[in-house]
Design a protein around this motif. Structure first.
Motif, PDB file in Angstrom:
ATOM      1  N   LEU A 380     -22.929 -14.576  52.245  1.00  0.00           N
ATOM      2  CA  LEU A 380     -21.825 -14.420  51.294  1.00  0.00           C
ATOM      3  C   LEU A 380     -21.502 -12.954  51.058  1.00  0.00           C
ATOM      4  CD1 LEU A 380     -22.785 -17.149  48.650  1.00  0.00           C
ATOM      5  CD2 LEU A 380     -21.004 -17.275  50.393  1.00  0.00           C
ATOM      6  N   ALA A 381     -22.546 -12.117  51.027  1.00  0.00           N
ATOM      7  CA  ALA A 381     -22.319 -10.680  50.855  1.00  0.00           C
ATOM      8  C   ALA A 381     -21.539 -10.117  52.040  1.00  0.00           C
ATOM      9  CB  ALA A 381     -23.653  -9.957  50.689  1.00  0.00           C
ATOM     10  N   CYS A 382     -21.819 -10.587  53.247  1.00  0.00           N
ATOM     11  CA  CYS A 382     -21.064 -10.137  54.416  1.00  0.00           C
ATOM     12  C   CYS A 382     -19.614 -10.596  54.341  1.00  0.00           C
ATOM     13  CB  CYS A 382     -21.716 -10.662  55.693  1.00  0.00           C
ATOM     14  SG  CYS A 382     -23.262  -9.836  56.134  1.00  0.00           S
ATOM     15  N   VAL A 383     -19.395 -11.805  53.830  1.00  0.00           N
ATOM     16  CA  VAL A 383     -18.024 -12.285  53.646  1.00  0.00           C
ATOM     17  C   VAL A 383     -17.280 -11.367  52.684  1.00  0.00           C
ATOM     18  CG1 VAL A 383     -16.606 -14.178  52.774  1.00  0.00           C
ATOM     19  CG2 VAL A 383     -18.615 -14.682  54.168  1.00  0.00           C
ATOM     20  N   VAL A 384     -17.932 -11.024  51.577  1.00  0.00           N
ATOM     21  CA  VAL A 384     -17.317 -10.130  50.590  1.00  0.00           C
ATOM     22  C   VAL A 384     -17.080  -8.754  51.198  1.00  0.00           C
ATOM     23  CG1 VAL A 384     -17.726  -8.907  48.410  1.00  0.00           C
ATOM     24  CG2 VAL A 384     -18.210 -11.357  48.589  1.00  0.00           C
ATOM     25  N   LEU A 385     -18.063  -8.245  51.953  1.00  0.00           N
ATOM     26  CA  LEU A 385     -17.915  -6.929  52.570  1.00  0.00           C
ATOM     27  C   LEU A 385     -16.742  -6.901  53.542  1.00  0.00           C
ATOM     28  CD1 LEU A 385     -19.031  -4.081  52.877  1.00  0.00           C
ATOM     29  CD2 LEU A 385     -20.577  -4.939  54.642  1.00  0.00           C
ATOM     30  N   ALA A 386     -16.500  -7.998  54.240  1.00  0.00           N
ATOM     31  CA  ALA A 386     -15.355  -8.075  55.144  1.00  0.00           C
ATOM     32  C   ALA A 386     -14.042  -8.192  54.369  1.00  0.00           C
ATOM     33  CB  ALA A 386     -15.509  -9.256  56.097  1.00  0.00           C
ATOM     34  N   ALA A 387     -14.104  -8.822  53.182  1.00  0.00           N
ATOM     35  CA  ALA A 387     -12.888  -9.037  52.395  1.00  0.00           C
ATOM     36  C   ALA A 387     -12.486  -7.804  51.586  1.00  0.00           C
ATOM     37  CB  ALA A 387     -13.085 -10.226  51.450  1.00  0.00           C
ATOM     38  N   LEU A 388     -13.464  -6.968  51.197  1.00  0.00           N
ATOM     39  CA  LEU A 388     -13.148  -5.800  50.360  1.00  0.00           C
ATOM     40  C   LEU A 388     -12.113  -4.874  51.007  1.00  0.00           C
ATOM     41  CD1 LEU A 388     -16.649  -4.860  48.879  1.00  0.00           C
ATOM     42  CD2 LEU A 388     -14.678  -5.796  47.657  1.00  0.00           C
ATOM     43  N   PRO A 389     -12.267  -4.479  52.272  1.00  0.00           N
ATOM     44  CA  PRO A 389     -11.232  -3.632  52.873  1.00  0.00           C
ATOM     45  C   PRO A 389      -9.874  -4.329  52.951  1.00  0.00           C
ATOM     46  CG  PRO A 389     -13.243  -3.575  54.183  1.00  0.00           C
ATOM     47  CD  PRO A 389     -13.400  -4.684  53.199  1.00  0.00           C
ATOM     48  N   VAL A 390      -9.896  -5.648  53.206  1.00  0.00           N
ATOM     49  CA  VAL A 390      -8.630  -6.382  53.323  1.00  0.00           C
ATOM     50  C   VAL A 390      -7.895  -6.389  51.990  1.00  0.00           C
ATOM     51  CG1 VAL A 390      -7.600  -8.629  53.813  1.00  0.00           C
ATOM     52  CG2 VAL A 390      -9.524  -7.815  55.187  1.00  0.00           C
ATOM     53  N   THR A 391      -8.599  -6.739  50.910  1.00  0.00           N
ATOM     54  CA  THR A 391      -7.947  -6.763  49.599  1.00  0.00           C
ATOM     55  C   THR A 391      -7.539  -5.365  49.166  1.00  0.00           C
ATOM     56  OG1 THR A 391     -10.147  -6.696  48.572  1.00  0.00           O
ATOM     57  CG2 THR A 391      -9.115  -8.852  48.833  1.00  0.00           C
ATOM     58  N   GLY A 392      -8.349  -4.355  49.484  1.00  0.00           N
ATOM     59  CA  GLY A 392      -8.005  -2.991  49.117  1.00  0.00           C
ATOM     60  C   GLY A 392      -6.742  -2.515  49.814  1.00  0.00           C
ATOM     61  N   LEU A 393      -6.663  -2.728  51.128  1.00  0.00           N
ATOM     62  CA  LEU A 393      -5.468  -2.319  51.870  1.00  0.00           C
ATOM     63  C   LEU A 393      -4.252  -3.146  51.464  1.00  0.00           C
ATOM     64  CD1 LEU A 393      -7.061  -1.864  55.415  1.00  0.00           C
ATOM     65  CD2 LEU A 393      -6.300  -0.064  53.854  1.00  0.00           C
ATOM     66  N   TRP A 394      -4.498  -4.393  51.158  1.00  0.00           N
ATOM     67  CA  TRP A 394      -3.404  -5.262  50.705  1.00  0.00           C
ATOM     68  C   TRP A 394      -2.822  -4.733  49.397  1.00  0.00           C
ATOM     69  CZ3 TRP A 394      -4.076 -11.328  50.500  1.00  0.00           C
ATOM     70  CH2 TRP A 394      -2.814 -11.916  50.363  1.00  0.00           C
ATOM     71  N   MET A 395      -3.668  -4.334  48.471  1.00  0.00           N
ATOM     72  CA  MET A 395      -3.186  -3.796  47.204  1.00  0.00           C
ATOM     73  C   MET A 395      -2.388  -2.516  47.408  1.00  0.00           C
ATOM     74  SD  MET A 395      -6.173  -4.393  44.400  1.00  0.00           S
ATOM     75  CE  MET A 395      -7.495  -3.819  45.429  1.00  0.00           C
ATOM     76  N   TRP A 396      -2.903  -1.647  48.274  1.00  0.00           N
ATOM     77  CA  TRP A 396      -2.166  -0.406  48.548  1.00  0.00           C
ATOM     78  C   TRP A 396      -0.786  -0.719  49.111  1.00  0.00           C
ATOM     79  CZ3 TRP A 396      -1.507   0.818  53.931  1.00  0.00           C
ATOM     80  CH2 TRP A 396      -0.695   1.932  54.144  1.00  0.00           C
ATOM     81  N   TRP A 397      -0.706  -1.680  50.020  1.00  0.00           N
ATOM     82  CA  TRP A 397       0.566  -2.008  50.647  1.00  0.00           C
ATOM     83  C   TRP A 397       1.565  -2.583  49.638  1.00  0.00           C
ATOM     84  CZ3 TRP A 397       2.515  -0.572  55.129  1.00  0.00           C
ATOM     85  CH2 TRP A 397       3.661  -1.216  55.605  1.00  0.00           C
ATOM     86  N   LYS A 398       1.075  -3.388  48.729  1.00  0.00           N
ATOM     87  CA  LYS A 398       1.953  -4.007  47.734  1.00  0.00           C
ATOM     88  C   LYS A 398       2.444  -2.993  46.703  1.00  0.00           C
ATOM     89  CE  LYS A 398       1.259  -8.060  46.023  1.00  0.00           C
ATOM     90  NZ  LYS A 398       2.414  -8.765  46.585  1.00  0.00           N
ATOM     91  N   ARG A 399       1.627  -1.995  46.364  1.00  0.00           N
ATOM     92  CA  ARG A 399       1.957  -1.083  45.282  1.00  0.00           C
ATOM     93  C   ARG A 399       2.608   0.227  45.736  1.00  0.00           C
ATOM     94  NH1 ARG A 399       2.424  -3.090  40.450  1.00  0.00           N
ATOM     95  NH2 ARG A 399       2.011  -1.021  39.598  1.00  0.00           N
ATOM     96  N   ARG A 400       2.634   0.477  47.036  1.00  0.00           N
ATOM     97  CA  ARG A 400       3.197   1.751  47.479  1.00  0.00           C
ATOM     98  C   ARG A 400       4.699   1.766  47.217  1.00  0.00           C
ATOM     99  NH1 ARG A 400       5.606   1.765  52.568  1.00  0.00           N
ATOM    100  NH2 ARG A 400       5.699  -0.311  53.502  1.00  0.00           N
ATOM    101  N   PRO A 401       5.241   2.915  46.795  1.00  0.00           N
ATOM    102  CA  PRO A 401       6.687   3.028  46.557  1.00  0.00           C
ATOM    103  C   PRO A 401       7.466   2.827  47.851  1.00  0.00           C
ATOM    104  CG  PRO A 401       5.483   4.859  45.554  1.00  0.00           C
ATOM    105  CD  PRO A 401       4.519   4.137  46.436  1.00  0.00           C
ATOM    106  N   THR A 402       8.650   2.277  47.730  1.00  0.00           N
ATOM    107  CA  THR A 402       9.486   2.024  48.896  1.00  0.00           C
ATOM    108  C   THR A 402       9.802   3.331  49.620  1.00  0.00           C
ATOM    109  OG1 THR A 402      10.484   0.141  47.767  1.00  0.00           O
ATOM    110  CG2 THR A 402      11.637   0.997  49.697  1.00  0.00           C
TER     111      THR A 402
END
Length: 464
Positions: A380-402
């Motif tokens: 489960l920790a490996c699943v979370v470790l794989a998901a952390l970069p995905v959610t982090g980059l996803w947040m950056w992409w959603k919040r970056r100014p146009t």
């Protein structure tokens, strides 16, 4: 663990809902967040690769046993036959070649594997036998075993990224930066208002998608942070620079500077031109095996006939990830006098000056330290470790100014003396990470000055 948010949102949040701790050191918070952002951008693809391959490898013994269950599992009936009978049955079945190894796992319901080597054909065959009646269950060619080859590829990607030493250097660098991500993420998440629960201790699953991503990113990392630290921290012992350095320090502390030759390669093995000593007899093999079984009743045993003779017989007693057992890794390499059934020598992993830590670092790294339960948690920790970069980059992409990158800007801010000292100590303790930090600071400084000079320089064609 902290969202990779844009600077605009940090300013908005601070203005709308200021927090005392952030007001006290706003520059420090922004600096830590900025390092967390860029470390995540650099390490994300490699962390995902390490997490996914590690996730696959955790249950590799169990998967291998299951897929080869017709060869591995037997019904315990009666008393196990002596190794001489099993060796004879395997060689008779093989037809040609000689038996070089016999492996018996510690569990009563497992088969015995005899390796038969044919030097002329340059081939090895693994013959699986029922230890209770010597019946042959089947055979495997180690080079053609799809399960084994699959996990070899997984392990090579996990350790070297398929590019040898260069890959090992990259993996070590990413491992160091992964620890930095955990530390900076913990600081950014740290609750600054005790009464706040949602978004700090409990994820908000309703609301804006960005907020949901933020909570899953932060809390997933926080709750499994101790396990993630263990996985990544113990992984440092198997890196090309820091790992060898740790072994060198251990060897010097035990044996002085003369012991470093063990890491450098030691004395090369010289092939003897003399005739090989007489092989052990069946009675000698059975007597030594009975002695090893009595001495190590809870371990898997391996008889190494290629290193055995009538004067000494080599038996290895082990338990660990490769044998599908749990707890600390134990390995004893015995040389036994078959005439007197007495111990000639015993090279124990726990006594080795360079590798003694392997007994607990490896089980902690792969999750086998506490049995199946810890393996599930590690998975489960490996699943979370794989998901952390995905959610982090996803947040950056959603919040970056146009039309903009959304990368956090550099601000002039003097770090507290204690934090500067801590960073310097970490760079010295992890030298490869230290080199990368120095390079990152130089690039950051040059880039910052170039941007500032460009903004201060009047545009050509402007009115005088």
């Amino acid at each position: 663990m902290n969202p990779l948010v844009s600077e605009t949102e940090v300013q908005t949040t601070a203005a709308v809902e200021p927090q005392p701790a952030e007001q006290a050191q706003p520059g420090l918070f922004r600096t830590v967040w900025r390092w967390h952002f860029y470390a995540g951008m650099f390490a994300s693809p490699f962390l995902i690769t390490l997490a996914v391959t590690g996730m696959l490898y955790i249950f590799s013994p169990e998967i291998g046993f299951y897929l080869h269950r017709d060869l591995v599992y037997v019904s315990p009936e009666g008393t196990r036959l002596p190794p001489s009978a099993l060796l004879a049955a395997a060689t008779t079945y093989a037809g040609q070649g000689e038996a070089t190894e016999l492996m018996a796992l510690s569990e009563a319901d497992r088969s015995v594997v005899v390796t038969v080597s044919d030097k002329e054909a340059k081939q090895k065959r693994e013959i699986f036998l029922n230890p209770y009646d010597a019946s042959v269950l089947g055979e495997l060619d180690p080079k053609q075993d799809g399960v084994r080859n699959f996990f070899k590829v997984v392990l090579d990607i996990h350790r070297r990224l398929f590019i040898g030493t260069t890959g090992r250097v990259i993996i070590e660098l990413v491992t160091c930066w992964g620890l930095l991500l955990f530390c900076t993420g913990l600081y950014l998440w740290w609750p600054r208002r005790r009464e706040k629960v949602k978004g700090v201790w409990v994820p908000r699953l309703k609301g804006k998608s960005y907020m949901v991503l933020r909570d899953l990113h932060a809390l997933g990392g926080v709750y499994l942070l101790p396990v993630l630290f263990l996985i990544v921290g113990t992984g440092m012992f198997y890196t090309v620079l820091w790992g060898r350095g740790a072994m060198a320090v251990s060897v010097v502390s035990h044996q002085g500077l003369d012991g470093l030759s063990a890491i450098a390669g030691g004395k090369g093995k010289q092939k003897s031109e003399e005739e090989k000593p007489a092989p052990p007899t069946e009675a000698q093999i059975d007597a030594v095996w009975e002695y090893a079984s009595r001495t190590y009743p809870d371990r898997s045993l391996e008889l190494v006939l290629g290193k055995s003779s009538a004067e000494k017989i080599n038996v290895r007693a082990m338990n660990g990830h490769s044998t599908g057992t749990y707890g600390s890794y134990k390995y004893d390499n015995l040389m036994v006098d078959p005439a007197q059934t007495t111990l000639i020598s015993n090279e124990r992993l726990a006594d080795h000056p360079a590798f003694w830590m392997h007994g607990w670092t490896y089980p902690l790294h792969v999750g086998s330290i506490g049995g199946p339960a810890t393996k599930v948690i590690w998975f489960l920790a490996c699943v979370v470790l794989a998901a952390l970069p995905v959610t982090g980059l996803w947040m950056w992409w959603k919040r970056r100014p146009t039309g903009k990158s959304g990368f956090p800007r550099r601000r002039e801010h003097r770090l507290p003396l204690w934090l500067t000292g801590a960073v310097i100590l970490c760079c010295l303790f992890f030298p490869l990470a230290g080199i990368s930090v120095v390079l990152a600071l130089l690039v950051d400084l040059v880039w910052f000055r170039w941007i500032r000079n460009r903004s201060e320089t009047p545009q050509s064609g402007s009115a005088a």
